[in-house]
Design an enzyme around this catalytic site. Structure first.
Site, PDB file in Angstrom:
ATOM      1  CE  LYS A  55       7.055  12.387  -5.532  1.00 48.32           C
ATOM      2  NZ  LYS A  55       5.950  11.465  -5.470  1.00 48.32           N
ATOM      3  CE  LYS A 101       8.251  11.393   1.725  1.00 48.32           C
ATOM      4  NZ  LYS A 101       6.841  11.052   1.563  1.00 48.32           N
ATOM      5  CE  LYS A 121       2.667   5.296  -1.385  1.00 48.56           C
ATOM      6  NZ  LYS A 121       2.661   6.447  -2.310  1.00 48.56           N
TER       7      LYS A 121
HETATM    8  P1  ATP Z   1       5.895   8.636  -3.275  1.00 50.94           P
HETATM    9  O1  ATP Z   1       7.260   8.078  -3.018  1.00 50.94           O
HETATM   10  O2  ATP Z   1       5.199   7.998  -4.431  1.00 50.94           O
HETATM   11  O3  ATP Z   1       5.860  10.139  -3.339  1.00 50.94           O
HETATM   12  P2  ATP Z   1       5.364   8.415  -0.483  1.00 50.94           P
HETATM   13  O4  ATP Z   1       5.909   7.169   0.061  1.00 50.94           O
HETATM   14  O5  ATP Z   1       6.131   9.658  -0.255  1.00 50.94           O
HETATM   15  O6  ATP Z   1       5.035   8.234  -2.027  1.00 50.94           O
HETATM   16  P3  ATP Z   1       2.714   9.410  -0.272  1.00 50.94           P
HETATM   17  O7  ATP Z   1       1.730   8.652  -1.077  1.00 50.94           O
HETATM   18  O8  ATP Z   1       3.265  10.663  -0.847  1.00 50.94           O
HETATM   19  O9  ATP Z   1       3.929   8.492   0.121  1.00 50.94           O
HETATM   20  O10 ATP Z   1       2.144   9.725   1.162  1.00 50.94           O
HETATM   21  C1  ATP Z   1       1.082   9.069   1.766  1.00 50.94           C
HETATM   22  C2  ATP Z   1       0.812   9.667   3.127  1.00 50.94           C
HETATM   23  O11 ATP Z   1       1.779   9.184   4.043  1.00 50.94           O
HETATM   24  C3  ATP Z   1       0.931  11.182   3.171  1.00 50.94           C
HETATM   25  O12 ATP Z   1       0.020  11.666   4.133  1.00 50.94           O
HETATM   26  C4  ATP Z   1       2.334  11.413   3.621  1.00 50.94           C
HETATM   27  O13 ATP Z   1       2.492  12.634   4.289  1.00 50.94           O
HETATM   28  C5  ATP Z   1       2.548  10.245   4.554  1.00 50.94           C
HETATM   29  N1  ATP Z   1       3.943   9.809   4.523  1.00 50.94           N
HETATM   30  C6  ATP Z   1       4.594   9.283   3.454  1.00 50.94           C
HETATM   31  N2  ATP Z   1       5.866   8.999   3.762  1.00 50.94           N
HETATM   32  C7  ATP Z   1       6.006   9.345   5.073  1.00 50.94           C
HETATM   33  C8  ATP Z   1       7.096   9.291   5.987  1.00 50.94           C
HETATM   34  N3  ATP Z   1       8.271   8.824   5.613  1.00 50.94           N
HETATM   35  N4  ATP Z   1       6.892   9.711   7.247  1.00 50.94           N
HETATM   36  C9  ATP Z   1       5.686  10.168   7.631  1.00 50.94           C
HETATM   37  N5  ATP Z   1       4.629  10.259   6.819  1.00 50.94           N
HETATM   38  C10 ATP Z   1       4.772   9.853   5.552  1.00 50.94           C
END
Ligand code: ATP
Ligand code: LTN
Length: 331
Positions: free
Chosen positions: A115, A197, A200
């Protein structure tokens, strides 16, 4: 006497719309665990501001996320569902824990490194100490288990280290939590770039839980694959196809061998359409129910208010203990 049920804590930041990754990596597991455990599911808005947010969007997404949690099948009667900023003990414990966390430990966190690179013009102290606040979330409630996707494992391990260190200095105070990571769907990759990955805050290559069926179908049709034709799981050489297979299995409950056999000799066009269809069917009832709930603001408000009250009662017990142990004078 009935033994205390084990406790679960997890949360998601309202930093963007929930994706298929959030669902398959986390929320789906939360639903599966709600009968067997005492669960707290949180919307971690304080974590979301570690990168810049538009205030009105943050507010809207926080409520939408609560509606989506419930629409996924989380029952507000069984679980404590609340908004992090409504329970001030999170910030209070976070300060104390920060004084038991090493600069070097935080510097090794891969999410921080990623990040910081993405937001090079705004690398704040909050982004750096993000895992300390996450440790406070978990330790306040003496959680035994933390259901998250693979990317959060390192943070839960750091939380254990901080808790163990504090216990070592002051005698047992915190339960040491374990990460709980799904076998299928722990790391869903971007449809546009299967090396990244699905995330969002990076909408490219994301499937959102609230996407309309046509949009989901189109996104899968365009998903990056490779110039081969075999539908085979091989993360190294065929990351795009392997990701689609994972999504297909997570959505249908089939195992990899069955899925490979089903698409043997059928070509990518058919395969991608079938994966899209499986996801559309899985998301349809969730999207519809979330829409309905969003029309009932008074109900959602009742849920998060009650959730915050129940959470606060538990959190306060831990915080009192901690304040006493470190030597603060009782109020
Ligand atoms: P950001 O982009 O704001 O970091 P994010 O999409 O990575 O957000 P988080 O809020 O960090 O999502 O994660 C929410 C939950 O969903 C966490 O438990 C994370 O491990 C899981 N998660 C997020 N993205 C994935 C993915 N692509 N595959 C599996 N699990 C995920
Ligand atoms: N960092 C997590 C969100 C999160 C969390 C938590 C998850 C904040 N506090 C406590 C589990 C337990 C993420 O998914 N990015």
């Amino acid at each position: 006497m009935e033994a205390r049920k084990k406790r679960i804590f997890s949360g998601i930041q309202p930093s963007g719309d929930l994706t298929l990754g959030s669902y398959m990596g986390a929320i789906r597991n939360w639903v599966a665990l709600q009968d067997e455990y005492d669960c707290l599911y949180c919307i971690v808005d304080m974590h979301a501001i570690t990168v810049r947010q538009v205030p009105a969007d943050l507010r809207r997404r926080t409520l939408e996320q609560l509606a989506q949690y419930i629409a996924c099948g989380l029952d507000p009667q069984k679980n404590i569902m609340f908004i992090q900023s409504h329970v001030p003990q999170h910030a209070e414990l976070s300060w104390v824990l920060g004084c038991y966390t090493q600069f070097g430990e935080l510097s090794r966190m891969t999410q921080f490194k990623d990040k910081a690179q993405k937001h090079a013009d705004n690398i704040t102290a909050g982004l750096f100490t993000y895992p300390v606040l996450m440790a406070a979330d978990i330790l306040l409630y003496q959680a035994d288990l933390v259901p998250v996707g693979q990317d959060q494992k390192q943070h839960v391990e750091l939380c254990r280290d901080i808790a163990g260190r504090f216990n070592g200095v002051y005698s047992d105070t915190f339960t040491l939590p374990e990460p709980y990571i799904p076998k299928m769907g722990a790391r869903i990759m971007s449809l546009g770039n299967p090396a990244n990955k699905m995330s969002k805050s990076d909408p490219d290559g994301c499937v959102f839980m609230m996407d309309e069926p046509e949009v989901i179908a189109r996104k899968f049709k365009r998903a990056v694959t490779d110039c081969d034709t075999a539908v085979r799981y091989d993360m190294e050489n065929k990351p795009g196809v392997s990701n689609l297979l994972t999504i297909y299995c997570a959505a249908t409950g089939k195992d990899l061998a069955a899925a490979e056999a089903e698409f043997a000799g059928r070509g990518y066009g058919d395969f991608k359409a079938a994966v899209g269809e499986a996801v559309i069917e899985q998301m349809r009832p969730i999207r519809e129910e979330a829409r309905r709930l969003l029309g009932d603001k008074a109900y959602l408000e009742g849920v998060y208010r009650e959730g915050a009250q129940r959470a606060q009662a538990l959190a306060e017990r831990t915080l009192r203990k901690v304040y006493k142990k470190v030597g603060f004078v009782a109020r």
